[in-house]
Enzyme design. Sequence first.
Site, PDB file in Angstrom:
ATOM      1  N   CYS A 145     -13.288   5.250   8.574  1.00  0.00           N
ATOM      2  CA  CYS A 145     -14.879   4.870   8.034  1.00  0.00           C
ATOM      3  C   CYS A 145     -14.812   3.163   6.798  1.00  0.00           C
ATOM      4  O   CYS A 145     -13.835   2.722   6.631  1.00  0.00           O
ATOM      5  CB  CYS A 145     -15.978   5.979   7.175  1.00  0.00           C
ATOM      6  SG  CYS A 145     -17.078   5.413   6.845  1.00  0.00           S
ATOM      7  N   CYS A 184     -24.137   0.174  -0.581  1.00  0.00           N
ATOM      8  CA  CYS A 184     -22.579   0.609  -0.924  1.00  0.00           C
ATOM      9  C   CYS A 184     -23.197   2.183  -0.980  1.00  0.00           C
ATOM     10  O   CYS A 184     -22.725   3.171  -0.270  1.00  0.00           O
ATOM     11  CB  CYS A 184     -21.867   0.386  -1.156  1.00  0.00           C
ATOM     12  SG  CYS A 184     -20.993  -0.331  -2.988  1.00  0.00           S
ATOM     13  N   CYS A 231     -15.170  11.620   1.276  1.00  0.00           N
ATOM     14  CA  CYS A 231     -15.228  10.421   1.568  1.00  0.00           C
ATOM     15  C   CYS A 231     -14.468  11.072   3.327  1.00  0.00           C
ATOM     16  O   CYS A 231     -13.932  11.689   3.458  1.00  0.00           O
ATOM     17  CB  CYS A 231     -14.251   9.189   1.318  1.00  0.00           C
ATOM     18  SG  CYS A 231     -13.734   7.525   1.859  1.00  0.00           S
ATOM     19  N   ASP A 235       0.436  -0.843   0.479  1.00  0.00           N
ATOM     20  CA  ASP A 235       0.181   0.421  -0.087  1.00  0.00           C
ATOM     21  C   ASP A 235       1.253   0.936  -0.034  1.00  0.00           C
ATOM     22  O   ASP A 235       0.272   2.520   0.090  1.00  0.00           O
ATOM     23  CB  ASP A 235      -0.394  -0.016   1.203  1.00  0.00           C
ATOM     24  CG  ASP A 235      -2.131   1.059   1.276  1.00  0.00           C
ATOM     25  OD1 ASP A 235      -2.411   1.317   0.103  1.00  0.00           O
ATOM     26  OD2 ASP A 235      -2.290   1.356   2.465  1.00  0.00           O
ATOM     27  N   CYS A 269     -23.278   4.742   2.303  1.00  0.00           N
ATOM     28  CA  CYS A 269     -21.953   5.678   2.449  1.00  0.00           C
ATOM     29  C   CYS A 269     -22.915   7.012   2.973  1.00  0.00           C
ATOM     30  O   CYS A 269     -23.365   7.894   2.842  1.00  0.00           O
ATOM     31  CB  CYS A 269     -21.807   6.353   1.184  1.00  0.00           C
ATOM     32  SG  CYS A 269     -19.899   7.522   1.728  1.00  0.00           S
ATOM     33  N   CYS A 325     -21.739  -3.895   2.692  1.00  0.00           N
ATOM     34  CA  CYS A 325     -22.049  -5.485   1.647  1.00  0.00           C
ATOM     35  C   CYS A 325     -22.380  -7.145   2.237  1.00  0.00           C
ATOM     36  O   CYS A 325     -21.696  -7.011   3.139  1.00  0.00           O
ATOM     37  CB  CYS A 325     -20.300  -5.571   1.365  1.00  0.00           C
ATOM     38  SG  CYS A 325     -19.764  -6.040   0.025  1.00  0.00           S
TER      39      CYS A 325
END
Length: 313
Positions: free
Chosen positions: A240, A193, A213, A133, A197, A247
Amino acid sequence: MSLSASGIKRKARELGFDLCGIAPAADLPELAFFEQWLARGYAGEMGYLHRSAQQRADVRRVLPSARTVIVTGTIYNTASPYSTERTDPGRAEIARYAWGDDYHDVIGARLHALLEWMQIRSDVPFEARSYVDTGPVQERVYAQHAGLGWIGKNTCTINPEVGSWIFLSEIICSLPLEVDAPALDLCGECTLCLEACPTRALVAPGVLDSTRCISYLTIELRGPIPRELAADVGPHVYGCDVCQEVCPWNQVAPRSSDPAWQPRPAWTNAEVATLAAMSDDELRETMRGSAMKRTKVAGLRRNLELALENAQK
């Protein structure tokens, strides 16, 4: 000794990876959307994404000799309730991936061990780069083409057997390994989803406006959180998980027993007021060795103050 795709996958399992697949280092069609995403301004203040855009377009710009990308997945889900199952506005919500030790360090060590093993076992020299990452790699695209999972409407990699609570990491290498079949998109007509949000950051299936976001607002954004979004941040003080929690593929997701991912005592059932009352030194010590250090004490303090304000509404 020669290396095989199956041998690498077996070794990955031995080292603690739950998933492992191999993708081609090729001109994959999904890679092109990143430039459009940047042009729309969805990266916000994450300037490093613009600076590395050319490299992110193709791993062969990172390693010109690249032939394949070995992608690993590590489950980090633990036996704790989802934030969507709680109703206490005073409870501090922290993204599940940050509850334990810093995944960059833990998985980085495992990935290094895998690469070292490959170098010892290979009867031919090869070039490689490994990332957790942190590199200029569109890892979800390669994860999809390595068969680990498809890119869901929430933009996360979703595996049909383990869900999306997975850390991705990869080894780009010059070895011509056997590649896996790409994962198929199984989201179907589901839009849970997008509907769930809190800040309406998912502007279309698979398209995230980072500037809306909560993860971006509470981690990447360095200045004040925009007032028009502040109330919707609610009790979230670091990241978050809502789009993953709703899901269907995560309703029976397996849980990891790995000590590295278990919640630290300070984050277990933590109240916003309790964390806000801690001194900077106490917060700094609690964040030590955790992915949460990315936001630094100042960022976490900002988030806690907003969460306190929201709890009083």
